[in-house]
Design a protein around this motif. Structure first.
Motif, PDB file in Angstrom:
ATOM      1  N   ASN A 178       0.836  -1.212   0.000  1.00 54.24           N
ATOM      2  CA  ASN A 178       0.000   0.000   0.000  1.00 54.24           C
ATOM      3  C   ASN A 178       0.869   1.260   0.000  1.00 54.24           C
ATOM      4  OD1 ASN A 178      -2.423  -1.399  -0.007  1.00 54.24           O
ATOM      5  ND2 ASN A 178      -2.654  -1.363   2.219  1.00 54.24           N
ATOM      6  N   ASP A 182       0.801   4.184  -2.783  1.00 54.89           N
ATOM      7  CA  ASP A 182       0.479   5.537  -2.332  1.00 54.89           C
ATOM      8  C   ASP A 182       1.571   6.522  -2.747  1.00 54.89           C
ATOM      9  OD1 ASP A 182      -1.857   4.642  -1.176  1.00 54.89           O
ATOM     10  OD2 ASP A 182      -1.070   4.612   0.876  1.00 54.89           O
ATOM     11  N   LYS A 203      -3.348  -4.776  -7.319  1.00 55.63           N
ATOM     12  CA  LYS A 203      -3.320  -3.361  -6.969  1.00 55.63           C
ATOM     13  C   LYS A 203      -2.885  -2.491  -8.152  1.00 55.63           C
ATOM     14  CE  LYS A 203      -2.173  -4.199  -2.085  1.00 55.63           C
ATOM     15  NZ  LYS A 203      -3.389  -3.617  -1.474  1.00 55.63           N
TER      16      LYS A 203
END
Length: 219
Positions: A178, A182, A203
């Motif tokens: 993540n 990000d 993702k």
């Protein structure tokens, strides 16, 4: 013109003492700035070699690779200067603390604000209180967070990650993945990941499957 890496009909192989191992044949693909791309496939398919060629670290056995930055065609050295790298092994300097590891790429480029920029990135990855800790004093997840921040600290156009969560447990892997996405979204750079993790691959905006020498868009 958009920053791109153009792979044109590239093929690659390596030789053992007994035979030549063909990895892939006549692959073509364009990697674009701002894109997140996962490269998946079975072990031995040549995913890491493909990543290395795209990053200008290796030269294909045949075919051509074109690197375009700010509208100009540049060489592999110039591409690498505008790229960040994340590996399965953290590759932190053991004699440097966390902020020293983060500041090092900037210091090597003569940036006088290296430690201020490094401190800012430590905050972004949630490790401001670990600034003076050396790698052996950090967990695996914390070390990889430092490695992720180090890849982004020089404001690269491209980030290349080879099995970046391969040494991490499931919970830490999710946190680190993540973080990578990000950071890519915040900076607008391209993020290219080789991974065995389907969860990580999902993702990415786009996913390519490399198998039996062919590269196809993953379903």
């Amino acid at each position: 013109m958009q920053d791109t890496i153009e792979l044109n009909n590239i093929s690659h192989h390596f030789n053992t003492s007994e035979e030549r191992i063909e990895l892939f044949h006549d692959l073509s693909h364009t990697i674009r700035a701002g894109e997140t791309l996962a490269i998946v496939g079975p072990s031995g398919a040549g995913k890491s070699s493909l990543l290395s060629i795209a990053a200008g670290l290796e030269t294909p056995a045949s075919g051509s690779v074109r690197f375009i930055i700010d509208g100009d065609t540049v060489d592999a050295l110039a591409l690498r200067a505008r790229s960040g790298f994340i590996f399965q092994q953290f590759h932190l300097m053991p004699e440097l603390d966390a902020i020293g590891n983060l500041a090092l790429p900037l210091r090597l480029k003569g940036n006088r604000n290296a430690f201020d920029i490094a401190a800012n990135w430590l905050g972004k990855v949630g490790l401001k209180d670990r600034a003076r800790h050396r790698p052996h004093q950090l967990s695996g997840g914390e070390q990889q967070r430092i490695a992720v921040a180090r890849a982004f600290v020089s404001s690269p156009r491209f980030i290349f990650a080879d099995e970046p969560t391969g040494n991490l447990d499931a919970r830490t892997s999710e946190s680190v993945s993540n973080l990578m996405f990000d950071c890519a979204a915040e900076t607008g750079c391209a993020l290219v990941i080789v991974t065995h993790s389907k969860r990580l691959a999902l993702k990415a905006q786009n996913s390519l499957h490399l198998e039996a020498g062919r590269l196809e868009a993953a379903a």
